[in-house]
Design a protein around this motif. Structure first.
Motif, PDB file in Angstrom:
ATOM      1  N   GLY A  40      -8.457  -2.209 -11.079  1.00  0.00           N
ATOM      2  CA  GLY A  40      -8.450  -2.986  -9.835  1.00  0.00           C
ATOM      3  C   GLY A  40      -8.085  -4.438 -10.076  1.00  0.00           C
ATOM      4  N   ALA A  46      -4.392  -4.630 -11.157  1.00  0.00           N
ATOM      5  CA  ALA A  46      -3.516  -4.449  -9.995  1.00  0.00           C
ATOM      6  C   ALA A  46      -3.486  -5.709  -9.135  1.00  0.00           C
ATOM      7  CB  ALA A  46      -3.970  -3.242  -9.176  1.00  0.00           C
ATOM      8  N   THR A  91      -1.368   0.795  -6.660  1.00  0.00           N
ATOM      9  CA  THR A  91      -2.783   0.801  -6.305  1.00  0.00           C
ATOM     10  C   THR A  91      -3.623   0.740  -7.570  1.00  0.00           C
ATOM     11  OG1 THR A  91      -2.962   3.197  -6.419  1.00  0.00           O
ATOM     12  CG2 THR A  91      -2.274   2.252  -4.285  1.00  0.00           C
ATOM     13  N   SER A 147      -5.688   2.937  -8.446  1.00  0.00           N
ATOM     14  CA  SER A 147      -5.636   4.280  -9.013  1.00  0.00           C
ATOM     15  C   SER A 147      -4.370   4.487  -9.837  1.00  0.00           C
ATOM     16  CB  SER A 147      -5.707   5.312  -7.889  1.00  0.00           C
ATOM     17  OG  SER A 147      -5.574   6.603  -8.401  1.00  0.00           O
ATOM     18  N   GLU A 148      -3.236   4.040  -9.324  1.00  0.00           N
ATOM     19  CA  GLU A 148      -1.981   4.137 -10.081  1.00  0.00           C
ATOM     20  C   GLU A 148      -2.067   3.313 -11.369  1.00  0.00           C
ATOM     21  OE1 GLU A 148       1.576   4.625  -6.848  1.00  0.00           O
ATOM     22  OE2 GLU A 148       0.399   2.757  -6.758  1.00  0.00           O
TER      23      GLU A 148
END
Length: 179
Positions: free
Chosen positions: A12, A15, A35, A37-38
């Motif tokens: 997080g 990103a 994101t 997650s990515e």
């Protein structure tokens, strides 16, 4: 200031640091910021073979640097592409230099011989930083990408990480190191 190996839990913050480079500039050729997650998936994949480091200051991640494969053919396996990103308020304070210094130490332990960096042009701060870190210009891919309404060039800079061995040892996957 602490430099440590990244984890998927850092995704997080990573990103968040990267998003302005994607949204507000041509520095990254991505169009949509990944994101969390990515980014977690990217961190996990990279850490299998190459280092991904984060820099923390007072418990907050303010920058990161990582390496990845330079190209897929077998003879390229001793070369790595490298990059570093810092929060806007953390630039020009020596943090990226500290990240790269640690990154190169690890790459040497892994038996990598050379590091390469692609820089969207113009970008004098990044060019100056890489040259100060010992990188030399290799060449330019002219009009290789289209972003923000214009064709963009990418310059490549390279740096050897040590003497060229006559018979290089195989690169050691990052996951196999004790770091």
């Amino acid at each position: 200031m602490t430099i440590r190996v990244a984890s998927v839990e850092d995704a997080g913050a990573v990103a968040e640091i990267y998003a302005p480079y994607v949204k507000d500039s041509a520095i990254s050729f991505e169009i949509e910021p990944p994101t969390a997650s990515e980014m977690a998936g990217r961190i996990a994949r990279i850490l299998e073979t190459h280092p991904w480091l984060v820099l923390e200051e007072e418990g907050r991640i303010i920058g990161y640097a990582y390496a990845g494969p330079h190209a897929p053919r077998a003879a390229y396996r001793w070369s790595a592409d490298v990059t570093a990103y810092m929060r806007g308020d953390a630039r020009r304070k020596g943090h990226a230099r500290a990240l790269y210094t640690r990154l190169f130490e690890i790459l040497v332990r892994q038996n990598f011989h050379a590091a390469y960096a692609g820089i969207t042009l113009p970008n004098e701060p990044s060019v100056g930083f890489h040259e100060a870190m010992g990188f030399a210009p290799v060449g330019v891919y002219r009009e290789v990408g289209f972003k923000m309404g214009a064709w963009r060039d990418v310059g490549w800079w390279g740096k050897t990480l040590g003497p060229a061995p006559a018979t290089p040892a195989e690169p050691v996957p990052f996951a196999a190191l004790d770091i």
